[in-house]
Motif scaffolding. Sequence first.
Motif, mmCIF file in Angstrom:
data_model
loop_
_atom_site.group_PDB
_atom_site.id
_atom_site.type_symbol
_atom_site.label_atom_id
_atom_site.label_comp_id
_atom_site.label_asym_id
_atom_site.label_seq_id
_atom_site.Cartn_x
_atom_site.Cartn_y
_atom_site.Cartn_z
ATOM 1 N N TYR A 60 -4.618 0.889 2.883
ATOM 2 C CA TYR A 60 -5.583 0.303 1.833
ATOM 3 C C TYR A 60 -6.956 0.823 2.337
ATOM 4 O O TYR A 60 -7.993 0.735 1.325
ATOM 5 C CB TYR A 60 -5.554 -1.227 1.792
ATOM 6 C CG TYR A 60 -6.051 -1.829 3.227
ATOM 7 C CD1 TYR A 60 -7.477 -1.916 3.251
ATOM 8 C CD2 TYR A 60 -5.437 -2.031 4.395
ATOM 9 C CE1 TYR A 60 -7.898 -2.525 4.324
ATOM 10 C CE2 TYR A 60 -5.809 -2.463 5.397
ATOM 11 C CZ TYR A 60 -7.136 -2.824 5.395
ATOM 12 O OH TYR A 60 -7.766 -3.444 6.876
ATOM 13 N N SER B 69 2.209 -0.726 -6.737
ATOM 14 C CA SER B 69 1.649 0.014 -5.916
ATOM 15 C C SER B 69 0.303 0.439 -6.808
ATOM 16 O O SER B 69 0.278 0.952 -7.937
ATOM 17 C CB SER B 69 2.504 1.453 -5.560
ATOM 18 O OG SER B 69 1.892 2.274 -4.821
ATOM 19 N N ASP C 39 -3.068 2.865 -6.244
ATOM 20 C CA ASP C 39 -3.591 4.103 -5.663
ATOM 21 C C ASP C 39 -4.917 4.724 -5.922
ATOM 22 O O ASP C 39 -5.022 4.640 -7.299
ATOM 23 C CB ASP C 39 -2.402 5.340 -5.595
ATOM 24 C CG ASP C 39 -1.172 4.920 -5.140
ATOM 25 O OD1 ASP C 39 -1.006 4.988 -3.977
ATOM 26 O OD2 ASP C 39 0.028 4.574 -5.794
ATOM 27 N N SER D 67 -6.966 9.380 -0.202
ATOM 28 C CA SER D 67 -6.147 8.499 -1.018
ATOM 29 C C SER D 67 -6.022 7.088 -0.044
ATOM 30 O O SER D 67 -6.288 7.142 1.328
ATOM 31 C CB SER D 67 -4.909 8.806 -1.014
ATOM 32 O OG SER D 67 -3.884 9.177 -0.139
ATOM 33 N N ARG E 168 -3.852 3.294 -0.526
ATOM 34 C CA ARG E 168 -2.873 2.512 -1.186
ATOM 35 C C ARG E 168 -2.531 1.106 -0.959
ATOM 36 O O ARG E 168 -2.641 1.063 0.357
ATOM 37 C CB ARG E 168 -1.361 3.139 -1.084
ATOM 38 C CG ARG E 168 -0.109 2.631 -1.411
ATOM 39 C CD ARG E 168 0.877 3.099 -1.430
ATOM 40 N NE ARG E 168 1.019 4.139 -2.629
ATOM 41 C CZ ARG E 168 1.893 5.074 -2.672
ATOM 42 N NH1 ARG E 168 2.757 5.367 -1.833
ATOM 43 N NH2 ARG E 168 1.755 6.019 -3.697
#
Length: 177
Positions: A75, A118, A120, A132, A134
């Motif tokens: 995250y 999910s 992102d 990134s 997530r």
Amino acid sequence: RQFAADTTCDFALTGRRVTGRATGPDGEPLPTATIFYESDDASVGVSAQPDGSYEAYLPDGVYEIEAFPGPMTSYIQSRPFGRVTVAGDMIRDLPFVGAWWQGVVRSPEGGPRRAGASVDADIVDTFGYAGSARAVTDADGHYRLSVASPEWHYLGVSIEGRAGVGLGPIPAGADST
């Protein structure tokens, strides 16, 4: 080279000592962080210790730094930490600070909240780097991401059995819901 018989090869591992500490948005150590220093002539990747500290040895040069927080902290967005000139021993801390993005994922037309979606966030970058983060929504459909700021991002949501939805580019300046 080819060796005609048993041979002993000696290697000298030299370079400038670069140390630092990787910390999360809350200031706590990131013990699973992976840090990469890359230049045209050399590159090194190291893993952080349980206290978030790391140590690398690099030849003199200009390096791009990229760091990944680790699998248990997906995250938190991986991110570039810029360019640094190594010309002597140095300390380079890597604080994964930025903005918190949080919200709720719902089914269409204000339907029920969706667990297991999910979410992102990917950095928009023309140079080929795409940090990134997530998060997977909890039982009430909530998610929370720590993203690099100031950076532009694409935000996407996907749920098994449904087409994904994307937004962006979106600037990350301050905490947002």
